[in-house]
Design a protein around this motif. Structure first.
Motif, PDB file in Angstrom:
ATOM      1  N   GLY A  56      -2.014  -2.580  16.173  1.00 17.59           N
ATOM      2  CA  GLY A  56      -2.254  -3.763  15.366  1.00 17.59           C
ATOM      3  C   GLY A  56      -1.536  -4.995  15.872  1.00 17.59           C
ATOM      4  N   ALA A 234      -8.870  -5.076  16.714  1.00 15.26           N
ATOM      5  CA  ALA A 234      -9.001  -6.461  16.273  1.00 15.26           C
ATOM      6  C   ALA A 234     -10.398  -6.783  15.746  1.00 15.26           C
ATOM      7  N   ARG A 271      -3.651  -6.778   9.767  1.00 16.74           N
ATOM      8  CA  ARG A 271      -3.736  -6.184  11.104  1.00 16.74           C
ATOM      9  C   ARG A 271      -3.340  -4.709  11.066  1.00 16.74           C
ATOM     10  N   GLN A 274      -6.187  -2.830   9.617  1.00 21.80           N
ATOM     11  CA  GLN A 274      -7.253  -2.606  10.591  1.00 21.80           C
ATOM     12  C   GLN A 274      -6.972  -1.354  11.428  1.00 21.80           C
TER      13      GLN A 274
END
Length: 329
Positions: A56, A234, A271, A274
């Motif tokens: 991340g 990303a 992030r 993710q």
């Protein structure tokens, strides 16, 4: 040959045009975690947090008492990736130039030449970072935020990827320095290992009495593959309702603490979410990803005036009281 086969082939030089699939990145995470587990016993959740932080695009701070495996965890992660590993042993007499590098006059060429410091690595271990004074600790501020270093007016980019894994002791307060808040805010996650369970410690002793497994640990991936995996992470979708939920969590901390979570902290949270979604073989983030990551991403960014109610407690309250869906007016 599949994407996963590519990162297993040590002679393959992956092209930056080759995109790793969500499934292959998820499998890569598992392979990294299993490799580190050959050395680190009983901290699978912490290992997973370090791996997801790295994918991340974040840095990690490991805080705990001495001897529980903080440095060994960092070394195991670095050894599992065929990349440039650098170590900085922070001490009270360490200077900022010992970290970033220094210009040295070359008698032969009659010119100054830059000698890069250990910060010029892919994975940089800052061991016992709180033993160095704040001035030296702050040498990492530019590096951690902008992935560059400025020395004597010249700015140099750091290698890609660039990850700082720092350790600090939670004891000996009279012999250590508090990290500047601006530096704490640059760590995506702050983690603790804790003592192992009795059966875990027994297994650990069996592995290390004859010789330490770190000495035989081999890489399972390389720098190029980590760069590509980060690109895949990303691109994981974060829809507006999830972004709004993260915003409401941050807002709660700002309203209920002296210093709440900064926008940098909210970005770090998403992030991390993710990367968490990738481990579940998903290409989109769900609120559960945010909830799992929030305690380790947000707590160290919060300051309160109540010693009995620290940042971790504020995050717990936020997760309990902030609705996942916005209330309809």
């Amino acid at each position: 040959m599949t994407d996963l086969d590519h990162h297993r082939d040590r002679n393959h030089e992956p092209s930056t045009d080759d995109e790793l699939s969500v499934s292959s990145v998820a499998n890569l995470c598992t392979e990294l975690e299993e490799n580190v587990a050959r050395v680190i016993v009983g901290h699978d959740d912490v290992v997973e947090h370090v791996v997801t932080a790295m994918l991340g695009r974040g840095h990690v701070l490991l805080e705990d008492v001495p001897g529980v495996g903080k440095t060994m965890l960092a070394r195991s992660i670095a050894t599992s990736i065929d990349c440039m590993f650098r170590r900085v042993q922070f001490t009270p007499d360490l200077l900022p130039s010992d970290v970033t590098g220094v210009n040295v006059f070359n008698q032969k060429t009659r010119e100054f030449e830059f000698q890069p410091g250990p910060v010029f690595g892919n994975i940089v271990l800052g061991d016992e970072i709180n033993r160095a004074p704040p001035k030296t600790q702050s040498a990492l501020l530019e590096a951690m935020e902008e992935e560059q270093v400025t020395v004597d007016g010249d700015t140099r980019e750091l290698p890609d990827p660039f990850v700082v894994i720092a350790t600090q002791n939670a004891v000996e307060p009279n012999r250590t320095y508090d990290l500047p808040f601006a530096e704490l805010d640059r760590f995506m996650k702050k983690l603790e290992l804790g003592y192992p369970e009795p059966d875990e410690e027994t297994e650990l002793l069996g592995r290390t009495v004859g010789g330490h497994p770190i000495e035989s640990l081999e890489p399972v991936t390389d720098r190029e593959t980590i760069v590509r995996a980060r690109e895949t992470v990303a691109k994981v979708r974060v829809e507006e309702p999830v972004r709004a939920y993260a915003t409401r969590l941050a807002g709660y901390t700002r309203e209920n603490a002296r210093v709440g979570v900064s926008p940098r902290g909210t970005i770090a949270l998403l992030r991390a979410a993710q990367a968490r979604a990738i481990t579940e073989h998903r290409e989109y983030v769900v609120p559960t990803d945010v909830k799992i990551e929030a305690p380790v991403v947000l707590g160290h960014r919060i300051r309160t005036d109540d010693r009995a109610r620290d940042g971790d407690r504020v995050v717990e309250e936020a997760l309990e009281r902030v609705p996942v869906e916005a209330e309809r007016v």
